[in-house]
Design an enzyme around this catalytic site. Structure first.
Site, PDB file in Angstrom:
ATOM      1  CB  SER A 283       2.712   0.963  -6.431  1.00 43.09           C
ATOM      2  OG  SER A 283       1.516   1.182  -5.731  1.00 43.09           O
TER       3      SER A 283
ATOM      4  CB  CYS B 136      -3.423   3.995  -0.337  1.00 42.22           C
ATOM      5  SG  CYS B 136      -2.779   2.454  -1.027  1.00 42.22           S
TER       6      CYS B 136
ATOM      7  CG  HIS C 162       1.305   4.954  -4.858  1.00 42.13           C
ATOM      8  ND1 HIS C 162       2.050   3.792  -4.850  1.00 42.13           N
ATOM      9  CD2 HIS C 162       2.044   5.881  -4.209  1.00 42.13           C
ATOM     10  CE1 HIS C 162       3.186   4.016  -4.206  1.00 42.13           C
ATOM     11  NE2 HIS C 162       3.205   5.272  -3.808  1.00 42.13           N
TER      12      HIS C 162
ATOM     13  CD  GLU D 244      -1.859  -2.329   1.529  1.00 40.25           C
ATOM     14  OE1 GLU D 244      -2.719  -3.203   1.362  1.00 40.25           O
ATOM     15  OE2 GLU D 244      -0.740  -2.565   2.036  1.00 40.25           O
ATOM     16  CB  SER D 245       1.549   3.972  -0.749  1.00 42.15           C
ATOM     17  OG  SER D 245       0.208   4.114  -1.219  1.00 42.15           O
TER      18      SER D 245
END
Length: 448
Positions: free
Chosen positions: A293, A96, A317, A81-82
């Site tokens: 990403s 995120c 992203h 997540e990022s």
């Protein structure tokens, strides 16, 4: 997957694309970390923290490391997540979804103290765009007031702001400034000075325009020159979204790794050419069934002609699902508001904005430029500050009319037909802030 074989049948529960961005400075510059003059294998400060230690911290946040690229000055971790970016003297954690970003902060303070002999915080910044699905967030991220309360418990004199329309796209910011040490244990952060807020100017013509000043006194070491541009985009076009969905696997065909697919996709749609490839180290990942990403490290000492040099980064992203599509771009390389003279150079701000927007074709977008006073004191033109020049550039890049090229080359999202693929916008908000040590330019736009 062969890049170009895209499909969009995938549906899921809503995913929160807008990231939570935590940036913690433990010293004003790499030269101020305790081991600055005694590097270990060329690494100082936080860059000596073992990867496993960062991974344990990320378990608290609820995300995983996918890959890492190590530069001369920065380690860039690509996350599930990022992104996590580690400098000798500061760390940037950008996550995120429903990740618990702020819950990683106490552990980060412990890590800095134990592994880098950095027991206090020089400055802390926390920011995010307004959530699409706030009801899905967890822990302190359920509401902005809860995030502020969490940070206030660590930083006694932090300051929180809402920039933009509360009932529309807006940007939330919490920051501290250098000051006296607090009393929250061995990893005690510095206590920022108090702020007062007063409006300087307010206009409402074709959108909201506001200028506000925050007065405070800085008593410590002058802040190192700093520059961050963010382009936060939503309602991506169908054409822009489709390439971020993986095609169904072909039976008995060899599979490609997410990193290889990500790099191929980056080249195909123009991400690899946002900056000169010879200055860029790109790490990209294509998610299954959809999403993208990337982190990139940028050498910009021979790409900018105004005497600046160093290693910078950008992150991208993408959440491509219809109904909550979102893409973010962030970069810390100072960009000129004057036209770049050569494709070998770092692009100017106008060119970069246009390149990014041409790739993602958003229906709405917000831009923020967060710039230290050292940058803003240098006027681009007579009587024009860097923030004012940025606002002028935002507008010219996105609202220009007539025979204007979308980017420095052919269209990178369409069929090469140039400006016919351009998407033009109207500005809905323009806000400038002056903080202690920093200035902010914020603008929002929507498709005409």
């Amino acid at each position: 997957m062969a890049v170009g074989d895209y499909y969009l049948p995938y549906t899921s529960t809503p995913f929160e694309g807008p990231e939570k961005l935590l940036e913690i400075w433990f010293a004003p510059s790499p030269a101020h970390v305790p081991d600055a003059h005694a590097p270990k294998n060329g690494r100082i400060g936080l860059r000596n923290v073992p990867k496993q230690v960062w991974e344990d911290m990320l378990d608290i946040v609820k995300c995983k490391v996918l890959s890492v690229i190590e530069g001369e000055e920065i380690d860039a971790y690509l996350l599930s997540e990022s992104s996590l970016l580690v400098f000798p003297h500061r760390i940037i954690l950008k996550t995120c979804g429903t990740t618990l970003n702020l819950l990683g902060l106490p552990r980060i303070l412990e890590i800095a103290h134990k592994f880098a002999s950095l027991p206090s915080v020089y400055r802390c910044f926390y920011s995010r765009k307004s959530f699409m699905f706030p009801e899905r967030q967890l822990g302190p991220h359920r509401e902005w007031k809860d995030e502020v309360s969490f940070l206030d418990a660590i930083f006694p004199n932090g300051a929180a702001y809402t920039v933009g329309k509360v009932n529309g796209d807006h940007w939330l910011l919490y920051l501290t400034t250098p000051g006296q040490s607090g009393a929250n244990g061995e990893a005690a952060p510095s206590s920022p000075n108090s702020f007062s807020l007063s409006p300087l100017q307010s206009e409402n013509e074709g959108g909201n325009e506001t200028n506000q000043t925050l007065q405070n006194v800085e008593t410590d070491t002058p802040f190192t020159q700093d520059y961050t541009i963010e382009i936060l985009m939503s309602n991506l076009s169908h054409k822009a979204r489709e390439c971020f969905f993986l095609a169904p696997p072909v039976q008995d065909a060899p599979s490609e790794s997410p990193s290889i697919i990500g790099r191929t996709l980056s080249s195909t749609i123009g991400i690899s050419d946002l900056f000169p490839p010879h200055l860029t180290t790109l790490d990209a990942y294509a998610f299954d069934p959809c999403g993208y990403s990337s982190n990139a490290l940028l050498k910009w000492n021979d790409g900018i002609e105004d005497g600046h040099n160093g290693e910078g980064y950008y992150t991208i992203h993408v959440t491509p699902e219809e109904g909550w599509s979102y893409a973010s771009f962030e970069c810390n390389v100072p960009l000129s508001t004057s036209s770049s003279s050569s494709a070998k150079n770092i692009p100017d701000l106008h060119t970069l904005i246009r390149r990014v927007v041409d790739i993602f074709q958003p229906g709405r977008l917000s831009l923020t430029l967060f710039i230290s006073n050292a940058n803003n004191n240098a006027e681009e033109d007579e009587d024009e500050t860097a923030v004012e020049a940025a606002q002028r550039t935002f507008k010219s890049a996105l609202t220009a009319q007539g025979p204007v090229s979308c980017s420095s080359g052919d269209s990178i999202t369409g069929d090469g037909s140039g400006k016919d693929d351009c998407m033009w916008y109207k500005r809905t908000d323009k806000i400038n802030y002056q903080f202690g040590g920093y200035n902010l330019a914020f603008a929002s736009f929507e498709l005409r």
